[in-house]
Design a protein around this motif. Structure first.
Motif, PDB file in Angstrom:
ATOM      1  N   GLY A 151       0.804  -1.217   0.000  1.00 10.36           N
ATOM      2  CA  GLY A 151       0.000   0.000   0.000  1.00 10.36           C
ATOM      3  C   GLY A 151       0.834   1.263   0.000  1.00 10.36           C
ATOM      4  N   PHE A 152       0.189   2.361  -0.377  1.00  7.60           N
ATOM      5  CA  PHE A 152       0.832   3.675  -0.373  1.00  7.60           C
ATOM      6  C   PHE A 152       0.298   4.506   0.782  1.00  7.60           C
ATOM      7  CE2 PHE A 152       1.323   2.388  -4.802  1.00  7.60           C
ATOM      8  CZ  PHE A 152       2.623   2.792  -5.083  1.00  7.60           C
ATOM      9  N   TYR A 153       1.192   5.276   1.382  1.00  2.33           N
ATOM     10  CA  TYR A 153       0.806   6.319   2.331  1.00  2.33           C
ATOM     11  C   TYR A 153       1.351   7.639   1.790  1.00  2.33           C
ATOM     12  CZ  TYR A 153      -0.505   3.061   6.110  1.00  2.33           C
ATOM     13  OH  TYR A 153      -1.126   2.103   6.879  1.00  2.33           O
ATOM     14  N   PHE A 154       0.572   8.719   1.988  1.00  5.95           N
ATOM     15  CA  PHE A 154       1.029  10.040   1.557  1.00  5.95           C
ATOM     16  C   PHE A 154       0.862  11.045   2.676  1.00  5.95           C
ATOM     17  CE2 PHE A 154       0.033   7.935  -2.469  1.00  5.95           C
ATOM     18  CZ  PHE A 154       1.225   8.166  -3.150  1.00  5.95           C
ATOM     19  N   LYS A 155       1.718  12.071   2.648  1.00  7.38           N
ATOM     20  CA  LYS A 155       1.595  13.160   3.615  1.00  7.38           C
ATOM     21  C   LYS A 155       0.187  13.723   3.511  1.00  7.38           C
ATOM     22  CE  LYS A 155       3.672  17.648   4.833  1.00  7.38           C
ATOM     23  NZ  LYS A 155       3.780  17.483   6.293  1.00  7.38           N
ATOM     24  N   ASN A 156      -0.439  13.917   4.660  1.00  7.85           N
ATOM     25  CA  ASN A 156      -1.824  14.372   4.717  1.00  7.85           C
ATOM     26  C   ASN A 156      -1.872  15.906   4.755  1.00  7.85           C
ATOM     27  OD1 ASN A 156      -4.599  14.304   4.884  1.00  7.85           O
ATOM     28  ND2 ASN A 156      -4.645  13.717   7.050  1.00  7.85           N
ATOM     29  N   GLY A 157      -1.950  16.507   3.584  1.00  6.00           N
ATOM     30  CA  GLY A 157      -2.001  17.973   3.506  1.00  6.00           C
ATOM     31  C   GLY A 157      -0.770  18.586   4.140  1.00  6.00           C
ATOM     32  N   ASP A 158      -0.975  19.578   5.031  1.00  8.47           N
ATOM     33  CA  ASP A 158       0.194  20.189   5.679  1.00  8.47           C
ATOM     34  C   ASP A 158       0.418  19.629   7.088  1.00  8.47           C
ATOM     35  OD1 ASP A 158      -1.928  21.343   6.950  1.00  8.47           O
ATOM     36  OD2 ASP A 158      -1.489  23.404   6.317  1.00  8.47           O
ATOM     37  N   LYS A 159      -0.311  18.543   7.410  1.00 11.37           N
ATOM     38  CA  LYS A 159      -0.136  17.926   8.735  1.00 11.37           C
ATOM     39  C   LYS A 159       1.066  16.990   8.742  1.00 11.37           C
ATOM     40  CE  LYS A 159      -5.123  17.833   9.578  1.00 11.37           C
ATOM     41  NZ  LYS A 159      -6.116  16.999   8.925  1.00 11.37           N
ATOM     42  N   ASP A 160       1.683  16.836   9.918  1.00 13.41           N
ATOM     43  CA  ASP A 160       2.796  15.901  10.054  1.00 13.41           C
ATOM     44  C   ASP A 160       2.252  14.508  10.337  1.00 13.41           C
ATOM     45  OD1 ASP A 160       4.801  17.616   9.413  1.00 13.41           O
ATOM     46  OD2 ASP A 160       5.252  18.191  11.481  1.00 13.41           O
ATOM     47  N   GLU A 161       1.524  13.989   9.357  1.00 11.57           N
ATOM     48  CA  GLU A 161       0.966  12.645   9.459  1.00 11.57           C
ATOM     49  C   GLU A 161       0.810  12.062   8.064  1.00 11.57           C
ATOM     50  OE1 GLU A 161      -2.761  13.546  11.475  1.00 11.57           O
ATOM     51  OE2 GLU A 161      -3.831  13.640   9.568  1.00 11.57           O
ATOM     52  N   LEU A 162       0.756  10.720   8.023  1.00  7.67           N
ATOM     53  CA  LEU A 162       0.561   9.994   6.769  1.00  7.67           C
ATOM     54  C   LEU A 162      -0.878   9.543   6.682  1.00  7.67           C
ATOM     55  CD1 LEU A 162       3.727   7.793   7.163  1.00  7.67           C
ATOM     56  CD2 LEU A 162       3.408   9.491   5.340  1.00  7.67           C
ATOM     57  N   LYS A 163      -1.390   9.537   5.448  1.00  5.84           N
ATOM     58  CA  LYS A 163      -2.752   9.054   5.201  1.00  5.84           C
ATOM     59  C   LYS A 163      -2.665   7.887   4.230  1.00  5.84           C
ATOM     60  CE  LYS A 163      -7.300  10.805   4.020  1.00  5.84           C
ATOM     61  NZ  LYS A 163      -7.909  11.189   2.775  1.00  5.84           N
ATOM     62  N   LEU A 164      -3.419   6.840   4.535  1.00  8.08           N
ATOM     63  CA  LEU A 164      -3.431   5.654   3.678  1.00  8.08           C
ATOM     64  C   LEU A 164      -4.000   5.980   2.297  1.00  8.08           C
ATOM     65  CD1 LEU A 164      -3.017   2.552   3.473  1.00  8.08           C
ATOM     66  CD2 LEU A 164      -5.357   2.293   4.336  1.00  8.08           C
ATOM     67  N   GLY A 165      -3.316   5.506   1.263  1.00  5.92           N
ATOM     68  CA  GLY A 165      -3.779   5.649  -0.116  1.00  5.92           C
ATOM     69  C   GLY A 165      -4.190   4.287  -0.642  1.00  5.92           C
ATOM     70  N   PRO A 166      -4.061   4.075  -1.965  1.00  9.30           N
ATOM     71  CA  PRO A 166      -4.407   2.778  -2.541  1.00  9.30           C
ATOM     72  C   PRO A 166      -3.601   1.642  -1.904  1.00  9.30           C
ATOM     73  CG  PRO A 166      -4.171   4.420  -4.272  1.00  9.30           C
ATOM     74  CD  PRO A 166      -3.683   5.061  -3.004  1.00  9.30           C
ATOM     75  N   TYR A 167      -4.266   0.507  -1.710  1.00  8.73           N
ATOM     76  CA  TYR A 167      -3.571  -0.651  -1.147  1.00  8.73           C
ATOM     77  C   TYR A 167      -4.259  -1.927  -1.596  1.00  8.73           C
ATOM     78  CZ  TYR A 167      -7.270  -1.208   2.355  1.00  8.73           C
ATOM     79  OH  TYR A 167      -8.476  -1.409   2.976  1.00  8.73           O
ATOM     80  N   VAL A 168      -3.529  -3.038  -1.459  1.00 11.75           N
ATOM     81  CA  VAL A 168      -4.074  -4.379  -1.695  1.00 11.75           C
ATOM     82  C   VAL A 168      -3.694  -5.234  -0.496  1.00 11.75           C
ATOM     83  CG1 VAL A 168      -3.876  -6.484  -3.078  1.00 11.75           C
ATOM     84  CG2 VAL A 168      -4.043  -4.274  -4.213  1.00 11.75           C
ATOM     85  N   GLY A 169      -4.671  -5.921   0.068  1.00 13.09           N
ATOM     86  CA  GLY A 169      -4.430  -6.752   1.243  1.00 13.09           C
ATOM     87  C   GLY A 169      -5.513  -6.488   2.261  1.00 13.09           C
ATOM     88  N   ALA A 170      -5.325  -7.034   3.435  1.00 20.15           N
ATOM     89  CA  ALA A 170      -6.332  -6.902   4.485  1.00 20.15           C
ATOM     90  C   ALA A 170      -6.516  -5.439   4.885  1.00 20.15           C
ATOM     91  CB  ALA A 170      -5.917  -7.730   5.698  1.00 20.15           C
ATOM     92  N   ALA A 171      -7.741  -5.073   5.236  1.00 20.35           N
ATOM     93  CA  ALA A 171      -8.020  -3.720   5.725  1.00 20.35           C
ATOM     94  C   ALA A 171      -7.186  -3.454   6.971  1.00 20.35           C
ATOM     95  CB  ALA A 171      -9.498  -3.567   6.026  1.00 20.35           C
ATOM     96  N   THR A 172      -6.724  -2.202   7.124  1.00 21.48           N
ATOM     97  CA  THR A 172      -5.888  -1.859   8.275  1.00 21.48           C
ATOM     98  C   THR A 172      -6.548  -0.747   9.089  1.00 21.48           C
ATOM     99  OG1 THR A 172      -3.770  -0.928   8.963  1.00 21.48           O
ATOM    100  CG2 THR A 172      -4.527  -0.329   6.762  1.00 21.48           C
ATOM    101  N   ASP A 173      -6.335  -0.782  10.405  1.00 21.01           N
ATOM    102  CA  ASP A 173      -6.806   0.300  11.274  1.00 21.01           C
ATOM    103  C   ASP A 173      -5.935   1.542  11.119  1.00 21.01           C
ATOM    104  OD1 ASP A 173      -8.801  -1.242  12.348  1.00 21.01           O
ATOM    105  OD2 ASP A 173      -7.627  -1.857  14.104  1.00 21.01           O
ATOM    106  N   HIS A 174      -4.728   1.356  10.558  1.00 17.86           N
ATOM    107  CA  HIS A 174      -3.768   2.461  10.496  1.00 17.86           C
ATOM    108  C   HIS A 174      -3.969   3.289   9.232  1.00 17.86           C
ATOM    109  CE1 HIS A 174      -1.550  -0.431  13.251  1.00 17.86           C
ATOM    110  NE2 HIS A 174      -1.860   0.602  13.990  1.00 17.86           N
ATOM    111  N   THR A 175      -5.082   4.023   9.203  1.00 12.46           N
ATOM    112  CA  THR A 175      -5.357   4.872   8.041  1.00 12.46           C
ATOM    113  C   THR A 175      -4.665   6.225   8.175  1.00 12.46           C
ATOM    114  OG1 THR A 175      -7.410   5.544   9.085  1.00 12.46           O
ATOM    115  CG2 THR A 175      -7.546   3.743   7.495  1.00 12.46           C
ATOM    116  N   ILE A 176      -4.367   6.614   9.401  1.00  8.15           N
ATOM    117  CA  ILE A 176      -3.597   7.835   9.676  1.00  8.15           C
ATOM    118  C   ILE A 176      -2.445   7.443  10.595  1.00  8.15           C
ATOM    119  CG2 ILE A 176      -3.605  10.090  10.833  1.00  8.15           C
ATOM    120  CD1 ILE A 176      -5.289  10.314   8.382  1.00  8.15           C
ATOM    121  N   ILE A 177      -1.224   7.837  10.225  1.00  8.01           N
ATOM    122  CA  ILE A 177      -0.049   7.516  11.046  1.00  8.01           C
ATOM    123  C   ILE A 177       0.746   8.805  11.297  1.00  8.01           C
ATOM    124  CG2 ILE A 177       2.132   6.244  11.155  1.00  8.01           C
ATOM    125  CD1 ILE A 177       0.901   4.092   9.367  1.00  8.01           C
TER     126      ILE A 177
END
Ligand code: SME
Length: 137
Positions: A29-55
């Motif tokens: 899966g891909f994670y991308f910087k979430n706007g101007d916040k110091d956090e990652l947001k989950l992007g497209p992925y393949v595999g089991a759903a994850t609770d970690h949509t924001i890191i």
């Protein structure tokens, strides 16, 4: 389709290909910087759903790579204290940053069910692929 939807469709295909062609890539899966916040947001992925949509930056392997700008290869996740478990099946993980104009804008995260399965060749291939992915972002 908007250009963002087209880009996400391409990223989704890359996830699917990596997942299907590499037996030891069980979650991709891909994670991308979430706007101007110091956090990652989950992007497209393949595999089991994850609770970690924001890191948050600094947390887990993904958050560490967001800060260090360097690939992190963990071939035994139980040895990594700063780790966010998505699945109890995951034994190894690699996170490769994506740079756009020299800026770390996101990453690909790959989880494997097999300890010690991710090789230096995998790392090199993924780093090369991420320089190409950056060109479509
Ligand atoms: N294991 C990651 C979190 C993301 S899930 O693996 C999809 C980490 O430690 O950052």
């Amino acid at each position: 389709l908007s250009s963002k939807q087209e880009t996400n469709a391409k990223l989704q295909m890359i996830c699917q290909l990596l997942h299907d062609e590499f037996e030891h890539f069980n979650w991709v899966g891909f994670y991308f910087k979430n706007g101007d916040k110091d956090e990652l947001k989950l992007g497209p992925y393949v595999g089991a759903a994850t609770d970690h949509t924001i890191i948050p930056y600094g947390k887990g392997v993904c958050g560490q790579v967001a800060v260090s700008n360097e690939t992190m290869l963990v071939n035994d996740v139980h040895e990594e204290s700063n780790y966010l478990a998505c699945s109890i099946e995951t034994k190894a993980e690699i996170v490769v940053p994506i740079f756009k104009n020299g800026v770390n804008i996101g990453q690909i995260d790959i989880d494997s069910h097999y300890k010690d399965s991710i090789t230096a060749e995998d790392k090199a291939l993924l780093e090369d692929l991420m320089t190409k992915v950056a060109e479509i972002l």
